[in-house]
Design an enzyme around this catalytic site. Structure first.
Site, short mmCIF file in Angstrom:
data_model
loop_
_atom_site.label_atom_id
_atom_site.label_comp_id
_atom_site.label_asym_id
_atom_site.label_seq_id
_atom_site.Cartn_x
_atom_site.Cartn_y
_atom_site.Cartn_z
N LYS A 194 1.85 -1.94 14.28
CA LYS A 194 1.91 -0.89 15.29
C LYS A 194 0.59 -0.84 16.06
O LYS A 194 -0.43 -0.39 15.55
CB LYS A 194 2.15 0.49 14.68
CG LYS A 194 2.46 1.50 15.80
CD LYS A 194 2.39 2.94 15.33
CE LYS A 194 1.05 3.58 15.59
NZ LYS A 194 0.63 3.63 17.00
N GLU A 270 -10.10 1.11 7.41
CA GLU A 270 -11.37 0.89 8.11
C GLU A 270 -11.52 2.09 9.04
O GLU A 270 -10.81 2.20 10.03
CB GLU A 270 -11.30 -0.45 8.86
CG GLU A 270 -12.65 -1.05 9.09
CD GLU A 270 -13.25 -0.55 10.37
OE1 GLU A 270 -13.94 0.49 10.31
OE2 GLU A 270 -13.01 -1.16 11.41
N CYS A 304 -16.73 1.82 15.80
CA CYS A 304 -16.89 2.55 14.55
C CYS A 304 -18.27 2.30 13.94
O CYS A 304 -18.83 3.16 13.29
CB CYS A 304 -15.79 2.18 13.59
SG CYS A 304 -15.50 0.42 13.52
N GLU A 401 -18.84 11.96 14.05
CA GLU A 401 -18.68 10.77 14.89
C GLU A 401 -18.23 11.21 16.29
O GLU A 401 -17.21 11.86 16.44
CB GLU A 401 -17.63 9.85 14.27
CG GLU A 401 -17.44 8.57 15.06
CD GLU A 401 -16.42 7.64 14.40
OE1 GLU A 401 -15.33 8.10 14.05
OE2 GLU A 401 -16.73 6.44 14.26
P1 NAD Z 1 -6.18 7.70 15.35
O1 NAD Z 1 -6.70 7.48 13.99
O2 NAD Z 1 -5.29 8.87 15.59
O3 NAD Z 1 -5.38 6.41 15.86
C1 NAD Z 1 -5.45 5.12 15.30
C2 NAD Z 1 -4.05 4.56 15.07
O4 NAD Z 1 -3.39 5.34 14.10
C3 NAD Z 1 -3.15 4.57 16.31
O5 NAD Z 1 -2.34 3.41 16.31
C4 NAD Z 1 -2.31 5.81 16.07
O6 NAD Z 1 -1.07 5.76 16.74
C5 NAD Z 1 -2.11 5.76 14.57
N1 NAD Z 1 -1.77 7.04 13.95
C6 NAD Z 1 -2.04 8.29 14.38
N2 NAD Z 1 -1.54 9.21 13.53
C7 NAD Z 1 -0.92 8.54 12.54
C8 NAD Z 1 -0.20 8.93 11.36
N3 NAD Z 1 -0.03 10.21 11.04
N4 NAD Z 1 0.31 7.96 10.56
C9 NAD Z 1 0.12 6.68 10.85
N5 NAD Z 1 -0.54 6.24 11.96
C10 NAD Z 1 -1.06 7.15 12.79
O7 NAD Z 1 -7.42 7.75 16.31
P2 NAD Z 1 -7.51 8.51 17.73
O8 NAD Z 1 -6.93 9.90 17.64
O9 NAD Z 1 -6.98 7.65 18.77
O10 NAD Z 1 -9.08 8.65 17.86
C11 NAD Z 1 -9.71 9.76 17.26
C12 NAD Z 1 -11.02 9.37 16.62
O11 NAD Z 1 -10.80 8.37 15.63
C13 NAD Z 1 -12.04 8.72 17.52
O12 NAD Z 1 -12.72 9.62 18.31
C14 NAD Z 1 -12.90 8.03 16.52
O13 NAD Z 1 -13.80 8.92 15.94
C15 NAD Z 1 -11.93 7.55 15.50
N6 NAD Z 1 -11.52 6.14 15.71
C16 NAD Z 1 -12.10 5.20 14.94
C17 NAD Z 1 -11.77 3.88 15.13
C18 NAD Z 1 -12.38 2.79 14.30
O14 NAD Z 1 -12.52 1.67 14.77
N7 NAD Z 1 -12.72 3.05 13.04
C19 NAD Z 1 -10.85 3.50 16.10
C20 NAD Z 1 -10.25 4.50 16.86
C21 NAD Z 1 -10.60 5.81 16.64
#
Ligand code: NAD
Ligand code: MN
Length: 507
Positions: A194, A270, A304, A401
């Site tokens: 996904k 991660e 990250c 963060e």
């Molecule tokens: P997120 O964790 O919501 O999204 C990452 C992925 O997880 C996306 O594909 C999303 O659709 C999916 N996801 C969301 N809710 C889910 C659930 N309940 N079950 C399974 N999958 C789910 O991140 P975001 O809201 O887009 O960003 C928010 C914060 O997350 C950022 O500001 C940052 O701090 C952090 N972030 C970290 C990384 C990293 O590389 N570690 C990457 C993106 C975001």
């Protein structure tokens, strides 16, 4: 079939590109099995305008993708294909990524807002390198013979875990796709992927290359959709044996919970970070300043492992700040397709708002804005490179963060003091140390609670080198030989070379 069409015309690439954006299940592009499925607007962060409507997947589509993946696992993939053959396919995929590098980098810049230059110079070649690297591993994965005694032959087999769910974020859409696929395909697993609903384009384009490379249908399936629906269906699925996730710590917790409540699938996470970057008095000043800027402003701070907390020793503090601010002010913000641009827009309105809230919060907490702190331009999600001084460890902008081009700087006196400050975080993903004293460099590297420590550099990543977090930054390691463990089940086979030994009497 749902497609996204776009004509690119910029210094790096001119041409028409067509991307199939339907669900990619069992080698075919299909509509959602759920008649109530809707579409998701995908936005160009440079303008804030909609690029296209992405067909949304649902739980029913995850089920179909898992069935296709299981079928492939049992027939056309896994141990049915020699490692050497799996490796060849991965290497072919690497070559196709290199062939279409300009297209992939253009799509990434359009969808995510990162610069074409960065995507073309980093994301795309690193993705190709990752596929090639794991292609090299595919025929070198094997167990051990363990000589327990002369009466026994005992050995281990490294079998593929089977169907894997992989959920990736929007900050490095193609590169995270490669980091996830590489080790899973090398070990012989099949995949339900996904991508982030914010940045689906490069993964969608990769579906074409996966087919062209010759991977059997069903080995890689791509189900676009929201986290709460598709992501949740993956992490809770009874027939998915492993889930790999990159994203926020909050969602990481949900993934683990849902894995625990379903079939106890294996989990690697991660997650976020708040990287401490430490500059000692004896650092090579000019190099440290440039790496510190690269450490936070690379990918617009949406990294990250970003070096988002700078700790600078008192003897060099004023000189460092003067140069660091000069560099920060020189960072060119603007059109991701501009040849001179270093920093494009943040990925979305939500992320823009989140970052600006932190900036306002920092001001309210009494931190001093040394440069930046405002929106850049009038349209799109652009933020000025921002440096906060006079920060204290209790401030929210020091602890949380921000995931944007915002860095906090604090002054320190002693090595002991800075190690304590650096480790005062729920996170432990990455850190940096700048000093020319080899003993201090290694001493501090050992003392930092982080999965990666960069000495006299920052944000350097490589397929061969494991990456992942201590503490709330995650579980497990990606990349390198270590990542193969995430996708392998170890089986011990005991073969007795004698007749029965033990207390049970003969008949
Ligand atoms: P997120 O964790 O919501 O999204 C990452 C992925 O997880 C996306 O594909 C999303 O659709 C999916 N996801 C969301 N809710 C889910 C659930 N309940 N079950 C399974 N999958 C789910 O991140 P975001 O809201 O887009 O960003 C928010 C914060 O997350 C950022 O500001 C940052 O701090 C952090 N972030 C970290 C990384 C990293 O590389 N570690 C990457 C993106 C975001
Ligand atoms: Mn987008």
């Amino acid at each position: 079939m749902a497609t996204f069409k776009h004509s690119f015309d910029h210094a790096g690439f001119k041409g028409d590109v067509e991307v199939p954006v339907g669900l990619f299940i069992n080698g075919k592009y299909v509509k959602s099995a759920d008649k109530n499925a809707k579409t998701i607007p995908v936005v160009n962060p440079t303008t804030g305008e909609k690029l296209f409507d992405l067909p949304e997947g649902t739980e029913a589509d995850v089920d179909l993708a898992v069935k296709a993946a299981s079928e492939a696992q049992n027939t056309t993939w896994g141990e049915n294909v020699a490692g050497f053959e799996r490796g060849k396919l991965l290497m072919t995929l690497a070559t196709l990524v290199e062939r279409d590098a300009d297209i992939l980098a253009s799509l990434e810049a359009l969808d995510n807002g990162k610069t074409f230059g960065a995507a073309r110079g980093f994301d795309v070649p690193e993705a190709a390198a990752c596929f090639r690297y794991y292609g090299g591993w595919a025929d070198k994965i094997h167990g051990k013979v363990i000589d327990q005694s002369k009466d026994k032959l005992t050995y281990t087999r490294h079998e593929p875990v089977g169907v894997c769910g992989q959920i990736i974020p929007w900050n490095f859409p193609l590169l995270m796709f490669a980091w996830k696929l590489g080790p899973a395909l090398a070990t012989g697993c099949t995949i339900v992927m996904k991508p982030s609903e914010l940045t689906p384009l490069t993964a969608a384009y990769m579906s074409k290359l996966i087919t062209e490379a010759g991977f059997p249908a069903g080995v890689v399936n791509i189900v676009n959709g929201y986290g709460q629906t598709v992501g949740n269906a993956i992490s809770g699925h009874m027939d998915i044996n492993k889930v790999a996730f990159t994203g926020s710590t909050a969602v990481g917790r949900k993934i683990m919970e849902s894995a625990a409540k379903s079939n106890l699938k294996k989990v690697t996470l991660e997650l976020g970070g708040k990287g401490a970057n430490i500059i000692f008095d004896d650092a090579d000043l000019d190099s440290a300043v440039r790496y510190a800027a690269q450490g936070i402003f690379f990918n617009h701070g949406q990294t990250c492992c970003a070096g988002s907390r700078l700790y600078v020793q008192s003897g060099i503090y004023d000189k460092f700040i003067e140069k660091f601010l000069a560099v920060s002010k020189k960072i060119t913000v603007g059109d991701p397709f501009g040849a001179e641009t270093f920093q494009g827009p943040q990925v979305s309105q939500t992320q823009y708002d989140r970052i600006m809230n932190y900036v306002e919060c920092g001001k309210a907490e009494g931190a001093k804005v040394l440069t930046g702190g405002e929106r850049h331009g009038k349209t799109g999600y652009f933020i000025q490179p921002t440096v906060f001084g006079d920060v204290t460890s209790d401030m929210k902008i020091v602890q949380e963060e921000i995931f944007g081009p915002v860095v906090v700087v604090a002054k320190f006196d002693t090595e002991e003091e800075v190690i304590a400050a650096a480790n005062d975080s729920i996170y432990g993903l990455a850190s940096g140390v700048f000093t020319q004293n080899v003993q201090k460099a290694h001493r501090v590297a050992n003392a930092l609670h982080a999965g990666t420590v960069w000495v006299n550099c920052y944000n350097e990543l490589h397929s061969q080198i494991p990456f992942g977090g201590f503490k709330a930054s995650g579980i497990g390691r990606e990349l390198g030989e270590y990542a193969l463990e995430n996708y392998s089940e170890i089986k011990s086979v005991h073969v007795r070379l004698t007749s029965y030994v033990g207390p049970v009497p003969a008949a």
